[in-house]
Design a protein around this motif. Structure first.
Motif, PDB file in Angstrom:
ATOM      1  N   LEU A  45      -7.879 -11.681  -3.234  1.00  0.00           N
ATOM      2  CA  LEU A  45      -7.364 -10.317  -3.120  1.00  0.00           C
ATOM      3  C   LEU A  45      -5.917 -10.498  -4.264  1.00  0.00           C
ATOM      4  CD1 LEU A  45      -7.279  -9.930   0.789  1.00  0.00           C
ATOM      5  CD2 LEU A  45      -9.012  -9.032  -0.830  1.00  0.00           C
ATOM      6  N   HIS A  46      -5.911  -9.306  -4.974  1.00  0.00           N
ATOM      7  CA  HIS A  46      -4.938  -9.384  -6.118  1.00  0.00           C
ATOM      8  C   HIS A  46      -3.332  -8.919  -5.463  1.00  0.00           C
ATOM      9  CE1 HIS A  46      -4.815  -4.928  -6.694  1.00  0.00           C
ATOM     10  NE2 HIS A  46      -6.251  -4.910  -6.638  1.00  0.00           N
ATOM     11  N   LYS A  47      -2.454  -9.015  -6.012  1.00  0.00           N
ATOM     12  CA  LYS A  47      -1.116  -9.117  -5.291  1.00  0.00           C
ATOM     13  C   LYS A  47      -0.922  -7.690  -4.889  1.00  0.00           C
ATOM     14  CE  LYS A  47       0.963 -12.946  -7.580  1.00  0.00           C
ATOM     15  NZ  LYS A  47       2.121 -13.392  -8.301  1.00  0.00           N
ATOM     16  N   GLY A  48      -1.534  -6.628  -5.839  1.00  0.00           N
ATOM     17  CA  GLY A  48      -1.274  -5.220  -5.801  1.00  0.00           C
ATOM     18  C   GLY A  48      -1.926  -4.697  -4.388  1.00  0.00           C
ATOM     19  N   TYR A  49      -3.244  -5.162  -3.982  1.00  0.00           N
ATOM     20  CA  TYR A  49      -3.854  -4.659  -2.839  1.00  0.00           C
ATOM     21  C   TYR A  49      -3.064  -5.305  -1.643  1.00  0.00           C
ATOM     22  CZ  TYR A  49      -7.672  -4.550   0.253  1.00  0.00           C
ATOM     23  OH  TYR A  49      -8.544  -4.292   1.465  1.00  0.00           O
ATOM     24  N   VAL A  50      -2.929  -6.624  -1.800  1.00  0.00           N
ATOM     25  CA  VAL A  50      -2.003  -7.384  -0.654  1.00  0.00           C
ATOM     26  C   VAL A  50      -1.025  -6.466  -0.155  1.00  0.00           C
ATOM     27  CG1 VAL A  50      -1.098  -9.279   0.454  1.00  0.00           C
ATOM     28  CG2 VAL A  50      -3.067  -9.690  -1.151  1.00  0.00           C
ATOM     29  N   ALA A  51      -0.081  -6.200  -1.258  1.00  0.00           N
ATOM     30  CA  ALA A  51       0.968  -5.430  -0.771  1.00  0.00           C
ATOM     31  C   ALA A  51       0.826  -4.062  -0.190  1.00  0.00           C
ATOM     32  CB  ALA A  51       1.923  -5.265  -2.303  1.00  0.00           C
ATOM     33  N   ALA A  52      -0.115  -3.380  -1.030  1.00  0.00           N
ATOM     34  CA  ALA A  52      -0.527  -2.127  -0.420  1.00  0.00           C
ATOM     35  C   ALA A  52      -1.266  -1.793   0.884  1.00  0.00           C
ATOM     36  CB  ALA A  52      -1.525  -1.206  -1.500  1.00  0.00           C
ATOM     37  N   ARG A  53      -1.860  -3.009   1.355  1.00  0.00           N
ATOM     38  CA  ARG A  53      -2.386  -3.222   2.571  1.00  0.00           C
ATOM     39  C   ARG A  53      -1.415  -3.579   3.640  1.00  0.00           C
ATOM     40  NH1 ARG A  53      -6.569  -8.138   3.828  1.00  0.00           N
ATOM     41  NH2 ARG A  53      -4.383  -9.337   3.327  1.00  0.00           N
ATOM     42  N   ALA A  54      -0.451  -4.278   3.180  1.00  0.00           N
ATOM     43  CA  ALA A  54       0.818  -4.685   4.026  1.00  0.00           C
ATOM     44  C   ALA A  54       1.550  -3.516   4.408  1.00  0.00           C
ATOM     45  CB  ALA A  54       1.665  -5.786   3.437  1.00  0.00           C
ATOM     46  N   GLU A  55       1.664  -2.488   3.397  1.00  0.00           N
ATOM     47  CA  GLU A  55       2.286  -1.346   3.648  1.00  0.00           C
ATOM     48  C   GLU A  55       1.587  -0.406   4.648  1.00  0.00           C
ATOM     49  OE1 GLU A  55       5.673   1.399   3.085  1.00  0.00           O
ATOM     50  OE2 GLU A  55       5.528  -0.826   2.708  1.00  0.00           O
ATOM     51  N   VAL A  56       0.429  -0.277   4.432  1.00  0.00           N
ATOM     52  CA  VAL A  56      -0.492   0.702   5.298  1.00  0.00           C
ATOM     53  C   VAL A  56      -0.058  -0.086   6.716  1.00  0.00           C
ATOM     54  CG1 VAL A  56      -2.494   1.354   5.832  1.00  0.00           C
ATOM     55  CG2 VAL A  56      -1.830   1.613   3.381  1.00  0.00           C
ATOM     56  N   GLU A  57      -0.444  -1.218   6.876  1.00  0.00           N
ATOM     57  CA  GLU A  57      -0.384  -2.190   8.452  1.00  0.00           C
ATOM     58  C   GLU A  57       1.207  -1.792   8.780  1.00  0.00           C
ATOM     59  OE1 GLU A  57      -1.433  -5.837   7.341  1.00  0.00           O
ATOM     60  OE2 GLU A  57      -3.619  -5.492   7.558  1.00  0.00           O
ATOM     61  N   LYS A  58       2.427  -1.975   8.043  1.00  0.00           N
ATOM     62  CA  LYS A  58       3.543  -1.631   8.696  1.00  0.00           C
ATOM     63  C   LYS A  58       3.745  -0.277   9.140  1.00  0.00           C
ATOM     64  CE  LYS A  58       7.176  -0.614   6.030  1.00  0.00           C
ATOM     65  NZ  LYS A  58       8.050  -0.697   4.944  1.00  0.00           N
ATOM     66  N   ILE A  59       3.204   0.639   8.334  1.00  0.00           N
ATOM     67  CA  ILE A  59       3.317   2.098   8.709  1.00  0.00           C
ATOM     68  C   ILE A  59       2.623   2.494   9.872  1.00  0.00           C
ATOM     69  CG2 ILE A  59       2.919   4.491   8.119  1.00  0.00           C
ATOM     70  CD1 ILE A  59       3.484   3.889   5.055  1.00  0.00           C
ATOM     71  N   ASP A  60       1.210   1.849  10.271  1.00  0.00           N
ATOM     72  CA  ASP A  60       0.566   1.889  11.281  1.00  0.00           C
ATOM     73  C   ASP A  60       1.108   1.497  12.573  1.00  0.00           C
ATOM     74  OD1 ASP A  60      -1.608   3.253  10.094  1.00  0.00           O
ATOM     75  OD2 ASP A  60      -2.764   1.476   9.611  1.00  0.00           O
ATOM     76  N   ALA A  61       1.929   0.319  12.544  1.00  0.00           N
ATOM     77  CA  ALA A  61       2.675  -0.405  13.423  1.00  0.00           C
ATOM     78  C   ALA A  61       3.874   0.634  14.104  1.00  0.00           C
ATOM     79  CB  ALA A  61       3.146  -1.783  12.994  1.00  0.00           C
ATOM     80  N   GLU A  62       4.516   1.237  13.054  1.00  0.00           N
ATOM     81  CA  GLU A  62       5.708   2.262  13.203  1.00  0.00           C
ATOM     82  C   GLU A  62       5.013   3.333  14.001  1.00  0.00           C
ATOM     83  OE1 GLU A  62       7.675   3.302   9.696  1.00  0.00           O
ATOM     84  OE2 GLU A  62       8.442   1.217   9.461  1.00  0.00           O
ATOM     85  N   ILE A  63       3.973   3.902  13.611  1.00  0.00           N
ATOM     86  CA  ILE A  63       3.101   5.011  14.359  1.00  0.00           C
ATOM     87  C   ILE A  63       2.982   4.638  15.877  1.00  0.00           C
ATOM     88  CG2 ILE A  63       1.206   6.364  14.381  1.00  0.00           C
ATOM     89  CD1 ILE A  63       1.085   6.575  11.391  1.00  0.00           C
TER      90      ILE A  63
END
Length: 390
Positions: free
Chosen positions: A54-72
């Motif tokens: 998994l390249h760094k851009g994908y890992v960072a983007a996935r983490a950002e989506v997961e963080k927002i899902d947790a906030e929701i």
């Protein structure tokens, strides 16, 4: 085994050499559908951790989506207290609890709506990071692909026709045959594992049918070009072809390999089929075409995995131009081309007919009159006869 002998095994055993079953991927293999599922399958074949692919851009983007899902999830709606709790309160107390809960849920709904808008942008970035180009370049940079290609080619050169087999039976063999079979059985598992690793890389392609370009360079520069010689007015007066017999042969190999790999071009009448003059019609398609390629049985083409997405796209372009002719308009030129015509003229001084050549330059349409000499015999001319009149 870590080293491959340089001397190929002699093909002196009774072994069928059927290219149509020459593949290394397990027969029960099913292509995964999801992005991470495909990378996990590649990781399993290469014995690496899925996260390494998994390249760094994908890992960072996935983490950002997961963080927002947790906030929701944090702002999910709250429920009213149990009925027993409400019964303990008076009317004013119950109304206050209900109104406070309603107000809290309205606030939470507003926050969730705002977070969902933020999530849309994050998901868009997440999807962009799944682009084949980014994934392909990253995985080709972290896996030892070039080393594996070199080793697989060396093992194929050693095994020869035995590349097509899982294992060779040792019963009823003795002497050299037994030693050859034992040597082959020592290499075959590693060969098939290495070939399987390379075959799994087609999971990085939008279409696995493009594997013909993933696994081999076409060995051609592009279309077969020709250049027109034009006159001063732009009229074509000659053509120069910029190819040799060797170029034609290389183009035919590239065209036939591509067609064989995808199982034939589409025919509106009979469906997908190979051309009648395809020189590789016996090798099978897809996975089954790669083993003959590794063994050097596809013309001058060799196993050579594309090192980057840019290289792959260039190969796809050149494969699409195989055996196609095109004019090089920038290479047009204007050179003299002469067209001769001859006639015979009577020399009044010598009484002899002389040959005269009228040389027309097709480039500028100029005409040059050349007298050849007085040794020309009298032309065979049909005499003119005055017709009779009534």
């Amino acid at each position: 085994m870590n080293t491959i002998p340089n001397t190929p095994l002699p093909a002196n055993m009774s072994v069928a050499d059927d290219h149509r079953r020459a593949y290394a991927r397990p027969t029960e293999f099913t292509r995964p559908a999801g992005y991470e599922a495909r990378l996990s399958a590649i990781a399993a074949a290469w014995n690496v951790a899925p996260e390494d692919l998994l390249h760094k851009g994908y890992v960072a983007a996935r983490a950002e989506v997961e963080k927002i899902d947790a906030e929701i999830a944090e702002y999910a709606s709250v429920a009213l207290p149990d009925a027993a709790v409400l019964r303990e309160k008076n009317d004013a107390g119950r109304r206050k609890v209900i109104n406070d809960t309603r107000a809290e849920n309205e606030y939470r709904a507003q926050v969730r709506a705002e977070l969902h808008e933020v999530r849309k942008s994050a998901v868009s970035v997440f999807e962009v990071n799944k682009e084949p180009e980014l994934t392909f370049n990253h995985i080709l940079s972290v896996l030892p692909v070039a080393e594996t290609v070199a080793k697989v080619r060396a093992m194929a050169a050693f095994l020869g026709a035995y590349c097509n087999h899982d294992v060779l039976p040792l019963t009823l063999k003795s002497g050299n045959d037994l030693r050859d079979a034992m040597a082959a059985n020592e290499v075959i598992p590693e060969f098939r594992a290495g070939l399987n690793r390379l075959l799994m890389l087609d999971l990085l392609l939008p279409s696995p049918a493009e594997g013909y370009a993933l696994f081999s360079d076409p060995g051609i520069k592009g279309m077969l070009t020709f250049r027109h010689n034009v006159s001063n007015t732009g009229r074509v007066i000659g053509t120069v072809c910029d190819w040799s017999d060797a170029d034609l042969a290389a183009h035919k190999v590239a065209e036939d390999w591509r067609e064989a790999f995808i199982g034939g071009f589409t025919d509106n009448i009979t469906g997908r089929r190979l051309s009648e003059n395809n020189q590789f019609s016996a090798i099978g398609a897809g996975d089954k075409a790669v083993t003959p390629l590794v063994r050097g049985l596809i013309g001058d083409l060799t196993l050579d995995v594309a090192s980057s997405w840019e290289v792959l796209q260039d190969r796809l372009r050149r494969y699409s131009e195989a055996n196609r002719k095109a004019e090089d308009r920038e290479g047009r030129f204007s050179a003299d081309v002469f067209d001769d015509s001859e006639s015979h003229v009577l020399n009044r001084h010598t009484g002899q007919y002389e040959k005269v050549i009228h040389r027309t330059n097709l480039r500028d349409n100029s005409v040059q009159r050349i007298t050849v000499g007085s040794t020309v015999p009298e032309p065979d001319m049909v005499p003119f006869i005055q017709p009779l009149r009534d």
